[in-house]
Scaffold this motif. Structure first.
Motif, PDB file in Angstrom:
ATOM      1  N   PRO A  11      14.227  67.691  45.532  1.00  0.00           N
ATOM      2  CA  PRO A  11      14.007  66.525  46.412  1.00  0.00           C
ATOM      3  C   PRO A  11      12.862  65.666  46.124  1.00  0.00           C
ATOM      4  O   PRO A  11      12.080  66.071  45.277  1.00  0.00           O
ATOM      5  N   VAL A  14       8.578  65.257  50.649  1.00  0.00           N
ATOM      6  CA  VAL A  14       8.173  66.657  51.352  1.00  0.00           C
ATOM      7  C   VAL A  14       8.319  66.388  52.788  1.00  0.00           C
ATOM      8  O   VAL A  14       8.116  65.532  53.252  1.00  0.00           O
ATOM      9  N   ARG A  34      16.736  68.242  50.323  1.00  0.00           N
ATOM     10  CA  ARG A  34      15.684  68.939  50.769  1.00  0.00           C
ATOM     11  C   ARG A  34      16.224  70.136  51.496  1.00  0.00           C
ATOM     12  O   ARG A  34      15.830  71.232  51.618  1.00  0.00           O
ATOM     13  N   GLU A  38      15.680  74.034  50.575  1.00  0.00           N
ATOM     14  CA  GLU A  38      14.788  74.887  51.460  1.00  0.00           C
ATOM     15  C   GLU A  38      15.661  76.051  52.095  1.00  0.00           C
ATOM     16  O   GLU A  38      14.996  77.097  52.245  1.00  0.00           O
TER      17      GLU A  38
END
Length: 208
Positions: A11, A14, A34, A38
């Motif tokens: 990614p 953030v 992301r 994650e």
């Protein structure tokens, strides 16, 4: 909105959970990257524990992210994003398990304690140096415990995994497995007893 292709690209931004949801709903591809980065490893670990098959686990993860993507508009944020994805993955894994041929299994009754007419144990009980269900929750990755869990009959194994490993409460376990609340509690209790029996040679200490 075109569905993104699952990939391994890193990614470029953030996100907090709130920002991530906003970006996902706006079609931001980096947000989807992301999401996969994650949560993908944890979802795959859950899927692999339940399906015990690498290919099935990978398929479950794919299905989870695609189902989540399609349901983003309906997700109200009443639970954490990770919790929501975890539930989708568990449901996808259980559906995959139900759809495949059952393998030969141990008889759960052979693994449960036996009692006499007066309620006494008919077999000497080993005093565990460490309770197997506690070990399963804390060190599930160890070969002995994982192997013992895999030997449980599937119905009991799944109930134990959902509650003791995946952390689902009894009502959610009951819902996922199509059981009454009391039946779910009994199934988990019996699974723990059976697991204890299987682990006695490895975790047992003196006889009680």
């Amino acid at each position: 909105m075109t569905e993104p292709v699952l990939g391994s690209a890193r990614p470029t931004r953030v996100f907090s959970d709130t920002d991530l949801l906003t970006a996902l709903r706006a079609g931001d591809s980096s947000a989807f990257e992301r999401l996969v980065t994650e949560y993908g490893p944890r979802l795959r670990a859950t899927a692999l524990r339940l399906t015990r098959n690498e290919a099935d686990a990978n398929d479950v993860v794919q299905e989870t992210f695609l189902a989540a993507f399609r349901s983003l508009r309906r997700f109200k944020g009443n639970s954490q994003l990770g919790t929501w994805l975890h539930r989708i993955a568990i449901n996808a894994a259980l559906m995959r398990i139900r759809g495949r041929e059952r393998r030969p299994e141990l008889d759960i009754h052979d693994l449960l304690p036996r009692f006499g007419d007066a309620g006494q144990h008919l077999e000497a009980q080993l005093s565990f140096r460490e309770l197997p269900e506690e070990s399963a929750a804390r060190e599930e990755a160890t070969g002995l415990v994982r192997g013992a869990i895999d030997r449980l009959p599937e119905n009991y194994r799944n109930a134990l995994l959902l509650h003791d490993i995946e952390g689902l409460e009894y009502p959610e376990v009951a819902r996922q497995l199509g059981l009454t609340l009391n039946a779910a509690r009994i199934r988990i209790h019996r699974a723990r007893q059976a697991l204890r029996k299987l682990l006695e040679p490895h975790f047992g200490g003196r006889k009680a």
